[in-house]
Design a protein around this motif. Sequence first.
Motif, mmCIF file in Angstrom:
data_model
loop_
_atom_site.group_PDB
_atom_site.id
_atom_site.type_symbol
_atom_site.label_atom_id
_atom_site.label_comp_id
_atom_site.label_asym_id
_atom_site.label_seq_id
_atom_site.Cartn_x
_atom_site.Cartn_y
_atom_site.Cartn_z
ATOM 1 N N VAL A 247 0.838 -1.197 0.000
ATOM 2 C CA VAL A 247 0.000 0.000 0.000
ATOM 3 C C VAL A 247 0.877 1.252 0.000
ATOM 4 N N GLY A 248 1.937 1.240 0.807
ATOM 5 C CA GLY A 248 2.829 2.390 0.856
ATOM 6 C C GLY A 248 3.485 2.688 -0.483
ATOM 7 N N GLU B 151 2.362 1.804 -3.461
ATOM 8 C CA GLU B 151 1.340 2.246 -4.415
ATOM 9 C C GLU B 151 0.843 3.662 -4.110
ATOM 10 N N LEU B 152 0.761 4.026 -2.833
ATOM 11 C CA LEU B 152 0.419 5.407 -2.476
ATOM 12 C C LEU B 152 1.500 6.364 -2.956
ATOM 13 N N SER B 153 2.745 5.948 -2.813
ATOM 14 C CA SER B 153 3.859 6.774 -3.278
ATOM 15 C C SER B 153 3.799 6.980 -4.785
ATOM 16 N N ALA C 151 1.112 6.857 -6.639
ATOM 17 C CA ALA C 151 -0.066 7.667 -6.964
ATOM 18 C C ALA C 151 0.100 9.141 -6.611
ATOM 19 N N PHE C 152 0.636 9.411 -5.437
ATOM 20 C CA PHE C 152 0.592 10.779 -4.936
ATOM 21 C C PHE C 152 1.945 11.484 -4.865
ATOM 22 N N TYR D 35 -5.678 4.999 -8.799
ATOM 23 C CA TYR D 35 -6.280 5.581 -7.592
ATOM 24 C C TYR D 35 -7.339 4.638 -7.026
ATOM 25 N N VAL E 215 -5.610 1.679 -5.418
ATOM 26 C CA VAL E 215 -5.022 2.082 -4.136
ATOM 27 C C VAL E 215 -6.101 2.109 -3.052
ATOM 28 N N ALA E 216 -7.285 2.589 -3.381
ATOM 29 C CA ALA E 216 -8.376 2.593 -2.406
ATOM 30 C C ALA E 216 -8.744 1.164 -2.005
ATOM 31 N N THR F 293 -5.904 -0.331 0.145
ATOM 32 C CA THR F 293 -5.881 0.346 1.448
ATOM 33 C C THR F 293 -6.988 -0.201 2.330
#
Length: 148
Positions: free
Chosen positions: A17-18, A20-22, A24-25, A130, A133-134, A137
């Motif tokens: 998750v970390g 993939e968040l990185s 994405a954002f 996105y 990622v949701a 998460t």
Amino acid sequence: MFNALEVLATVLVGLMVGVELSVAFVMNRIFRALPEDSGLLARAHGGRMLGALMPVWYFTSLALTAVWAFAGRYEPGAGPVVAAGALLVLSVIMSVLLLVPINNRGKTWTPENRPADWKDQANRWDRYHYARVAVITAAFTLLVTALV
């Protein structure tokens, strides 16, 4: 041994998750801000590198969660683990059907061979990402909930 499985699965999904968040954002915003064709080249390289790593990570996370769900089927907290597993299955399906086809095209793009709509395709990948990622998460949150 069962506790080690729970922790390993949760940590592995949490790290995924970390990353993939990185992507994405953080990374995609950096890539969009790069001059000229540098962003295109960065996305292509990222697609090759993460395209090789992430399938293993997704399937390993799913496998560990499935083993946890099976081994702990009579334990308290089994419901959230099963739900997390279902969400991880959904994330794999989303990846294979929506994201991988775009990534497979994008990882070969260069300034000389990119299609005219490459930015539209990259933006579509970002939107699907996105959503994925949701989903992962939520799966991670359910695994953490099952631990407590």
